[in-house]
Design an enzyme around this catalytic site. Sequence first.
Site, PDB file in Angstrom:
ATOM      1  N   HIS A   1      24.173 -39.659 -75.552  1.00 19.88           N
ATOM      2  CA  HIS A   1      23.523 -38.346 -75.540  1.00 19.88           C
ATOM      3  C   HIS A   1      22.155 -37.695 -76.582  1.00 19.88           C
ATOM      4  O   HIS A   1      21.401 -37.233 -76.202  1.00 19.88           O
ATOM      5  CB  HIS A   1      24.749 -37.204 -75.692  1.00 19.88           C
TER       6      HIS A   1
ATOM      7  N   HIS B   1      27.097 -25.981 -66.788  1.00 23.01           N
ATOM      8  CA  HIS B   1      27.286 -27.271 -66.002  1.00 23.01           C
ATOM      9  C   HIS B   1      28.477 -27.534 -65.251  1.00 23.01           C
ATOM     10  O   HIS B   1      29.664 -26.962 -66.005  1.00 23.01           O
ATOM     11  CB  HIS B   1      27.086 -28.619 -67.070  1.00 23.01           C
TER      12      HIS B   1
ATOM     13  N   HIS C   1      22.495 -27.675 -75.995  1.00 22.94           N
ATOM     14  CA  HIS C   1      22.309 -26.385 -75.047  1.00 22.94           C
ATOM     15  C   HIS C   1      22.474 -25.139 -76.027  1.00 22.94           C
ATOM     16  O   HIS C   1      23.572 -24.890 -76.555  1.00 22.94           O
ATOM     17  CB  HIS C   1      23.253 -26.323 -73.861  1.00 22.94           C
TER      18      HIS C   1
ATOM     19  N   TYR D   1      30.442 -30.148 -64.973  1.00 26.33           N
ATOM     20  CA  TYR D   1      31.259 -30.886 -65.949  1.00 26.33           C
ATOM     21  C   TYR D   1      31.870 -30.293 -67.162  1.00 26.33           C
ATOM     22  O   TYR D   1      32.785 -30.557 -67.519  1.00 26.33           O
ATOM     23  CB  TYR D   1      30.437 -32.107 -66.544  1.00 26.33           C
ATOM     24  N   GLU D   2      31.622 -29.119 -67.398  1.00 28.12           N
ATOM     25  CA  GLU D   2      32.186 -28.251 -68.399  1.00 28.12           C
ATOM     26  C   GLU D   2      33.364 -27.603 -67.902  1.00 28.12           C
ATOM     27  O   GLU D   2      34.260 -27.036 -68.848  1.00 28.12           O
ATOM     28  CB  GLU D   2      30.938 -27.148 -68.875  1.00 28.12           C
TER      29      GLU D   2
ATOM     30  N   SER E   1      18.598 -29.712 -70.894  1.00 25.14           N
ATOM     31  CA  SER E   1      18.954 -30.466 -72.195  1.00 25.14           C
ATOM     32  C   SER E   1      17.626 -30.953 -73.015  1.00 25.14           C
ATOM     33  O   SER E   1      16.791 -31.676 -72.399  1.00 25.14           O
ATOM     34  CB  SER E   1      19.702 -31.548 -71.752  1.00 25.14           C
TER      35      SER E   1
ATOM     36  N   MET F   1      23.129 -34.261 -64.041  1.00 30.09           N
ATOM     37  CA  MET F   1      24.253 -33.698 -63.730  1.00 30.09           C
ATOM     38  C   MET F   1      24.194 -32.210 -63.559  1.00 30.09           C
ATOM     39  O   MET F   1      25.101 -31.594 -63.657  1.00 30.09           O
ATOM     40  CB  MET F   1      25.091 -34.082 -65.402  1.00 30.09           C
ATOM     41  N   SER F   2      22.874 -31.848 -63.183  1.00 33.21           N
ATOM     42  CA  SER F   2      22.669 -30.493 -62.976  1.00 33.21           C
ATOM     43  C   SER F   2      21.637 -30.079 -61.805  1.00 33.21           C
ATOM     44  O   SER F   2      21.347 -30.872 -61.116  1.00 33.21           O
ATOM     45  CB  SER F   2      22.004 -29.895 -64.513  1.00 33.21           C
TER      46      SER F   2
ATOM     47  N   ALA G   1      16.875 -32.934 -68.040  1.00 31.06           N
ATOM     48  CA  ALA G   1      16.752 -34.531 -68.590  1.00 31.06           C
ATOM     49  C   ALA G   1      17.514 -35.352 -67.428  1.00 31.06           C
ATOM     50  O   ALA G   1      18.392 -34.788 -67.030  1.00 31.06           O
ATOM     51  CB  ALA G   1      17.561 -34.522 -69.841  1.00 31.06           C
TER      52      ALA G   1
ATOM     53  N   ASN H   1      16.266 -41.926 -70.246  1.00 35.50           N
ATOM     54  CA  ASN H   1      16.585 -43.240 -70.402  1.00 35.50           C
ATOM     55  C   ASN H   1      16.351 -44.064 -69.032  1.00 35.50           C
ATOM     56  O   ASN H   1      15.896 -43.552 -68.027  1.00 35.50           O
ATOM     57  CB  ASN H   1      18.095 -43.317 -70.616  1.00 35.50           C
TER      58      ASN H   1
HETATM   59  N1  HPA Z   1      22.782 -40.002 -65.925  1.00 39.60           N
HETATM   60  C1  HPA Z   1      23.028 -38.567 -65.689  1.00 39.60           C
HETATM   61  N2  HPA Z   1      22.512 -37.678 -66.405  1.00 39.60           N
HETATM   62  C2  HPA Z   1      21.683 -37.890 -67.384  1.00 39.60           C
HETATM   63  C3  HPA Z   1      21.018 -39.231 -67.419  1.00 39.60           C
HETATM   64  C4  HPA Z   1      21.735 -40.374 -66.904  1.00 39.60           C
HETATM   65  O1  HPA Z   1      21.329 -41.374 -66.940  1.00 39.60           O
HETATM   66  N3  HPA Z   1      20.146 -39.195 -68.429  1.00 39.60           N
HETATM   67  C5  HPA Z   1      20.195 -37.778 -68.657  1.00 39.60           C
HETATM   68  N4  HPA Z   1      21.002 -37.023 -67.860  1.00 39.60           N
END
Ligand code: HPA
Length: 273
Positions: free
Chosen positions: A248, A84, A62, A86-87, A31, A211-212, A114, A235
Amino acid sequence: MDERVIKFRETADFILSRMDAAPEIGIVLGSGLGTLADSIENQRVIPYAGIPNFANTTAAGHKGNLIAGMLGGKKVLAMQGRFHYYEGYRMEQVTFPIRVMATLGVKTLFVSNAAGGVNPAFRVGDLMVIRDHINLLPNPLIGKNIDEMGARFPDMTRPYDPAMIELVEKIATAQHIELRKGVYLAGTGPTYETPAEYAYFGKMGADAVGMSTTPEVIVARHSNIRVFGMSVITNEAHSFSDTFVNNHKDVIAAADKAAKTMSALFRLMIEQL
Ligand code: HPA
């Protein structure tokens, strides 16, 4: 022969027909990190939409392209955007491009993502070399083993190549780039974690959460591809003010800022491989 292998070959042949020569190195751009593709020379863009047996990317931030060309003097094949879990894709679809890379003869894979920093020392914009991972997604190797690709019970003692970690540390020191190093934990998403979940993951031994990545790494290791991984901390998931929210847009913006440094490191590493 396993039917899946026939599909890998079919897709590999299609990609090869659009390249000058087979790639040695694969790159997965996470990402906000797709800009590395801009520095690939003599590039050919192959949209996922036209590739047989590929799924389509939907996640915002993406792009869905394979970029073939030269980077650091070597033939590379980069994924600008990944699939992903989650998709709603099956793990087989998420990891299909890695199987195709293996079929094309790729020996080294760079993965990026990310991630939220759960290590309290981590700050937005930090780059973290992934030294190990915790996979909380379904294991992509569940099901009948593809014997043509690898063993039923692959070793995971060193999923991230120790020599490549040493190399990036040497380069970063020479370039005065500060690097973090840590454990990446993958959950399903698509929710960001609750403060209690972040704290729990930190206690489990994670430094960053995303998440990947782990599915691709597991499949790459199954195919005996050596792996280097890097997370961009987007973050700070360790201290929450009363008004803080994860979103996001901020994640993508933070990744985009760090993308240049990450790209430079990848290129320098590739030059020296
Ligand atoms: N959690 C999960 N996935 C992420 C995060 C997070 O805090 N930041 C960027 N991708």
